[in-house]
Each structure stands twice: as C-alpha cells, then as structure tokens.
Design an enzyme around this catalytic site. Structure first.
Site, PDB file in Angstrom:
ATOM      1  N   ASN A  18       0.638  -0.664  -0.326  1.00  0.00           N
ATOM      2  CA  ASN A  18       0.487  -0.234   0.125  1.00  0.00           C
ATOM      3  C   ASN A  18       0.841   1.176  -0.209  1.00  0.00           C
ATOM      4  OD1 ASN A  18      -1.733   1.889   0.788  1.00  0.00           O
ATOM      5  ND2 ASN A  18      -2.450   1.385   2.951  1.00  0.00           N
ATOM      6  N   LYS A  20      -0.216   4.207  -0.123  1.00  0.00           N
ATOM      7  CA  LYS A  20      -0.275   5.335   0.069  1.00  0.00           C
ATOM      8  C   LYS A  20      -0.313   6.890  -0.466  1.00  0.00           C
ATOM      9  CE  LYS A  20       0.234   3.144   5.033  1.00  0.00           C
ATOM     10  NZ  LYS A  20       0.179   2.545   5.941  1.00  0.00           N
ATOM     11  N   HIS A 105      -9.211   1.091   4.937  1.00  0.00           N
ATOM     12  CA  HIS A 105      -7.604   0.879   6.462  1.00  0.00           C
ATOM     13  C   HIS A 105      -7.755   1.821   6.886  1.00  0.00           C
ATOM     14  CE1 HIS A 105      -4.344   1.837   6.663  1.00  0.00           C
ATOM     15  NE2 HIS A 105      -3.673   0.951   6.352  1.00  0.00           N
ATOM     16  N   GLU A 107      -6.461   4.555   8.202  1.00  0.00           N
ATOM     17  CA  GLU A 107      -5.788   5.423   7.968  1.00  0.00           C
ATOM     18  C   GLU A 107      -7.657   6.328   7.275  1.00  0.00           C
ATOM     19  OE1 GLU A 107      -2.586   5.196   6.276  1.00  0.00           O
ATOM     20  OE2 GLU A 107      -1.540   5.164   7.641  1.00  0.00           O
ATOM     21  N   GLU A 175      -4.668  -4.803  10.289  1.00  0.00           N
ATOM     22  CA  GLU A 175      -3.385  -3.748  10.269  1.00  0.00           C
ATOM     23  C   GLU A 175      -3.744  -3.371  12.000  1.00  0.00           C
ATOM     24  OE1 GLU A 175      -1.686  -2.460   6.866  1.00  0.00           O
ATOM     25  OE2 GLU A 175      -4.028  -1.561   7.538  1.00  0.00           O
ATOM     26  N   GLY A 181       3.898   2.008  10.875  1.00  0.00           N
ATOM     27  CA  GLY A 181       4.402   3.046  10.611  1.00  0.00           C
ATOM     28  C   GLY A 181       5.058   3.646  11.967  1.00  0.00           C
ATOM     29  N   SER A 220       4.245  -2.473   9.988  1.00  0.00           N
ATOM     30  CA  SER A 220       5.732  -2.570  10.614  1.00  0.00           C
ATOM     31  C   SER A 220       5.951  -3.855   9.596  1.00  0.00           C
ATOM     32  CB  SER A 220       5.727  -2.009  11.944  1.00  0.00           C
ATOM     33  OG  SER A 220       5.546  -0.532  12.577  1.00  0.00           O
TER      34      SER A 220
HETATM   35  P1  13P Z   1       3.684   0.223   7.511  1.00  0.00           P
HETATM   36  O1  13P Z   1       3.915  -0.952   6.887  1.00  0.00           O
HETATM   37  O2  13P Z   1       4.219   1.175   7.039  1.00  0.00           O
HETATM   38  O3  13P Z   1       3.350   0.072   8.843  1.00  0.00           O
HETATM   39  O4  13P Z   1       1.990   0.211   7.087  1.00  0.00           O
HETATM   40  C1  13P Z   1       1.501  -0.286   7.174  1.00  0.00           C
HETATM   41  C2  13P Z   1       0.298  -0.547   6.463  1.00  0.00           C
HETATM   42  O5  13P Z   1      -0.977   0.695   7.101  1.00  0.00           O
HETATM   43  C3  13P Z   1      -0.380  -0.726   5.470  1.00  0.00           C
HETATM   44  O6  13P Z   1      -1.864  -0.741   4.679  1.00  0.00           O
END
Ligand code: 13P
Length: 258
Positions: A18, A20, A105, A107, A175, A181, A220
C-alpha cells in the site's frame, strides 16, 4: 471430513503493498525492478500486489503488464458514477486494469470517518466491478490496552463484511493501528491469536468457506521480521506500507515465501 462438506484448500498467500500518498510517475522504476526480480523465479508461491495512488495507477498497470505484479486501488466510492467530487469508483479502477481495491484502511476510517457500514458498501462496490476487495480491520492502542482487541475486531468484521462475500472476492487485512508506521509490531503469538480469532469468526459466518479467506497481517512489516510474522497461525500474507515503496525492501518481504 463429514459427508457433504467440501474441503477448502489453504489459501495462496498475498503480499500486498500500500503506497498510500507516496510516489510520482518516476516510481515506475520500482515496479520494473520488482517485476524483473520476480521474473527470475521459476515459481512464485504467493500473489504480489502494489496499490499506488490513483494518479499513477493506469501508468503502473501498463508498466506491470506481462509481469507477476498486480496493481490495485487504495479506496473506492460505493457508487458507479455521479456527483462525488474527488472520488473514484470501483468501475474506474477496473477500467484501467486494477485487480484489487483496499477498503476500510484505518487511515481512511480515521481521516474520513468511514464506518463499518460504508466499508461494507465499498467492498461490495469492488465486487460489483469485478475487483477483489481487501477489507482492513484493526484495534487502536487504547483499545488493546483496555483488553478490547478481539471484541473490536469482531464488531469490525461483522459490520464491514456482507453475506455475499466469499474467499474469491474478498481478502481480510488485520492491521493494528498502533503498529502502522511505528516500527512496533505485536509478538508472533499476539498476531496468531488475532488471526485465529478472525478465522473462527469467518468460519462462524461463512461455514467451511471461511477457511479459504486470505487473512493478511499489516503494520511495520519489514524484510527483517517478515518471515517470523508470516509464520504465525492463520497469516496468509502481508499488507505493507513503508517497506513496499522500494523494490528491494518489498522483495525482501516476498522472500519470506521463497
Ligand atoms: P507500514 O508497513 O508502513 O507500517 O504500514 C502498514 C499499512 O498501513 C499498510 O496498509
């Protein structure tokens, strides 16, 4: 096996990136580099997906053509078309060659106040367009600290999945919000506990078919921890943020399955 039951085979893992809100057109060099690495393999025991931002999606579909890399969207609107400024429909993603769409997601749940009901509609929109919908769930740190992880996941699954969903059109991604992150991850035992819980909920709702769903872990995931995380019970792949941005790191994660 009881008479009349169809045996469901263990699902083929999916390693999904992803991106983002990262990457300009020049990021196609990462797709090319990844495609080249995968091309050298006789057999790829997992599916590989990159979900770039919408403006570069069509370009990257062209870049990935003929390779083992699939391209997907990061979100879609529930409707086919209409007066929804800034939104993108699942049909539009499909039209330019996407195979998957991520929905719900954390976010988007946080930044755009997306509810489980809306996430279910978006996932169904993906199905309507012929895409595989990746439905994300996960608890916040406060929820984990309060001992609510499994009940939060149960409620998210209940509300974000529909009765017509099946393992061919839907992937689940677990997740934990606090692991995204941050460089922090749950222990393998904690990942296994949540994934086994998700599997049980899927079987409770969809019967034997529930065993066919791919349940990805995200948060992560790095080349250094991928093998351990992917070995947890009921983990069928990864949803990767930061470490999917370069072909080298992402291939390092795919290597957990090689
Ligand atoms: P990271 O791998 O950067 O922690 O992000 C995970 C994520 O949100 C994937 O959708």
């Amino acid at each position: 096996m009881a008479a009349g039951k169809t045996k469901v085979r263990a699902p083929k893992p999916l390693v999904a990136g992803n991106w983002k809100m990262n990457g300009l057109r020049g990021a196609k060099k990462e797709i090319n580099a990844l495609a080249k690495k995968l091309n050298k393999l006789d057999r790829l025991p997992c599916d590989v997906l990159i979900c770039p931002p919408t403006p570069t999606l069509a370009l990257l579909v062209e870049t990935a053509k003929g390779s083992k890399v699939r391209i997907g969207g990061q979100d879609c609107h529930p409707q086919v078309s209409g007066a929804h400024t800034g939104d993108v429909s699942a049909e539009m993603l499909k039209d330019v060659g996407a195979k998957y769409v991520i929905v719900g997601h954390s976010e988007r749940r946080a930044d755009h106040e997306e509810t489980n009901a809306l996430v279910a509609q978006k996932a169904a929109a993906g199905h309507r367009a012929g895409l595989i919908s990746i439905v994300c769930v996960g608890e916040t740190e406060a929820e984990r600290d309060a001992g609510k992880t499994l009940s939060v996941i149960t409620a998210q699954l209940k509300g974000s999945l529909g009765d017509t969903f099946d393992p061919k059109n839907t992937v689940i991604a677990y997740e934990p919000v606090w692991a995204i992150g941050t460089g922090r991850t749950p222990t393998t035992a904690e990942v296994g506990q949540v994934h086994t819980h998700i599997r049980k909920r899927l079987v409770a709702r969809y019967g034997e078919q529930g065993n066919g769903y791919r349940v990805l872990y995200g948060g992560s995931v790095k080349p250094a921890n991928a093998e351990e995380l992917m070995a947890a019970p009921n983990v069928n792949g990864a949803l990767v943020g930061g470490a999917s941005l370069t072909a080298e790191d992402f291939y390092g994660i795919i290597s957990a399955y090689l």
